[in-house]
Design a protein around this motif. Structure first.
Motif, PDB file in Angstrom:
ATOM      1  N   ARG A 143       5.043 -11.270   0.434  1.00  0.00           N
ATOM      2  CA  ARG A 143       4.314 -10.600   1.286  1.00  0.00           C
ATOM      3  C   ARG A 143       4.752 -10.633   2.751  1.00  0.00           C
ATOM      4  N   GLN A 196      -5.603  -9.802   0.299  1.00  0.00           N
ATOM      5  CA  GLN A 196      -6.424 -10.599  -0.453  1.00  0.00           C
ATOM      6  C   GLN A 196      -5.796 -11.952  -0.875  1.00  0.00           C
ATOM      7  N   GLU A 234       0.822  -1.209   0.050  1.00  0.00           N
ATOM      8  CA  GLU A 234       0.206  -0.011   0.089  1.00  0.00           C
ATOM      9  C   GLU A 234       0.931   1.364  -0.079  1.00  0.00           C
ATOM     10  N   ASP A 278      -1.607  -5.759   1.172  1.00  0.00           N
ATOM     11  CA  ASP A 278      -2.890  -6.143   0.708  1.00  0.00           C
ATOM     12  C   ASP A 278      -3.099  -7.491   1.101  1.00  0.00           C
ATOM     13  N   ASP A 293       2.587  -2.499   5.038  1.00  0.00           N
ATOM     14  CA  ASP A 293       1.038  -3.029   5.088  1.00  0.00           C
ATOM     15  C   ASP A 293       0.979  -3.542   3.793  1.00  0.00           C
TER      16      ASP A 293
END
Length: 188
Positions: A109, A122, A44, A120, A118
């Motif tokens: 990630r 999903q 983000e 996402d 941060d």
């Protein structure tokens, strides 16, 4: 920013040639060839002070992965073919390649999260966005067209950290800039 696998130019050109004769049949916002990629992690906001740590962690994460063969093949739509907002092409992956890609996404990630960025949340669903719709649209025929497509095989050998500059690209689209690449270099 985002972490991605970017297909080689030959694979993107092959897909572009396949789509170019069909694009006029739909008033979609077609993705520019140079912007097609498989997003592994969407970050983000990355502060300058976090970048060195992120690069270091992504280097380590990529080294744990094997390069794998794949090709762009098939397609689908998000959230579904009846009310699509995104039309996408898929990747042909055997079980080993799918595991490597999933683990590369998990590693990217985790690297970002450990660097305090941060990510996402999903679920990872490997795809290459080829078009976006302004409103929910039925795209069954387009998915059938993409299902008939299979591009040349290529080796996914690296991850890329890409900066996205909103509105700075052609027709007010984002402009993407590869900040760093990370070879997948794990050997058995």
């Amino acid at each position: 920013m985002f972490v991605a696998v970017v297909p080689p130019e030959e694979a993107l050109e092959h897909l572009d040639d396949f789509l170019s004769v069909r694009r006029d049949a739909a008033a979609f916002r077609w993705t520019l060839r140079e912007q097609i990629h498989v997003t592994l992690a969407f970050l983000e906001q990355v502060e300058d002070r976090q970048l060195d740590d992120l690069v270091e962690r992504l280097t380590r994460a990529a080294r744990k992965r094997h390069a794998f063969p794949t090709r762009i093949a098939g397609g689908g739509a998000f959230p579904n073919v009846a009310k699509a907002r995104v039309l996408w092409a898929g990747l042909e992956l055997d079980d080993v390649a799918r595991t490597e890609l999933d683990r590369a996404a998990t590693g990217a990630r985790a690297a970002a999260s450990k660097a305090g960025i941060d990510v996402d949340g999903q679920r990872f669903r490997p795809h290459l966005t080829v078009a976006r719709m302004g409103r929910p649209t039925g795209v069954t025929e387009w998915v059938e067209v993409l299902d008939a497509y299979a591009g040349p095989t290529w080796q996914a050998r690296e991850l890329a950290l890409v900066a996205s500059y909103l509105g700075e690209g052609p027709r007010k689209r984002p402009r993407y800039e590869v900040v760093e690449t990370f070879p997948m270099s794990r050997l058995d």
